[in-house]
Design a protein around this motif. Structure first.
Motif: not given
Length: 183
Positions: A15-19, A76-85
């Motif tokens: 997944n790729i998340l931008l929170l 700033q107020d954004l959190h970027f995430f990339v998930t792998g196994g």
């Protein structure tokens, strides 16, 4: 040999998340069935945010959670995430994160903050589509990703992102927002 090619040559993204700064969704895309329901996805996002919120990730950081490797960065107020196994290469995950971050930075014209991201959400979602398809990495160069996303949205009759002036960009953003609210 087919097993070798599918697993060793083609790393996959879960997944790729931008929170936002409270852990709420801005833009997310899941490519794995590890989280089959929306509530499972929201619970995963909350646990990722909780585990990483105490760090000051101005550059790429790495965490392990539920047999997953998560590479992340905050701006700033954004959190970027990339998930792998847990068997994925952290450098590849970091490259995907870097490409996503660079593309978002270009689209938001260096004003990487939640308000701007929400105003350009359609372009950010197009970026996600340009980066990964079905978990397979397609592109990691931020300028190429942003250019394709801008082209796919028909911004300013085909003008590239770098050719638009600030006023044109704002007019385009207003037009996209108006169109998305009316549809």
């Amino acid at each position: 040999m087919a097993t070798f090619l599918s697993r060793e040559v083609c790393p996959t993204i879960k997944n790729i998340l931008l929170l936002d700064s409270e852990g709420k969704r801005v833009a997310v895309k899941y490519y794995s069935n590890d989280w089959p329901t929306n509530s499972a996805k929201l619970a995963f996002e909350k646990s990722v945010f909780t585990k990483t919120q105490k760090t000051n990730a101005r550059t790429e950081e790495i965490a392990m959670l539920e047999n997953n490797i998560i590479v992340y960065r905050f701006v700033q107020d954004l959190h970027f995430f990339v998930t792998g196994g847990d068997d994925e290469n952290e450098l590849i995950l970091a490259t995907v994160l870097h490409g996503f971050f660079d593309a978002v930075t270009l689209i938001l014209r260096n004003n990487v903050e939640q308000r701007e991201a929400l105003e350009n959400l359609d372009l950010i979602l197009l970026c996600l589509d340009e980066i990964v398809d079905g978990g397979m990495i397609l592109e990691t160069d931020g300028s190429i990703i942003a250019g394709k996303a801008a082209t796919n949205s028909n911004m300013d009759d085909g003008a590239s992102l770098s050719e638009q002036t600030i006023s044109q960009a704002l007019a385009t953003a207003r037009e996209h927002l108006t169109r998305s609210l009316l549809s």
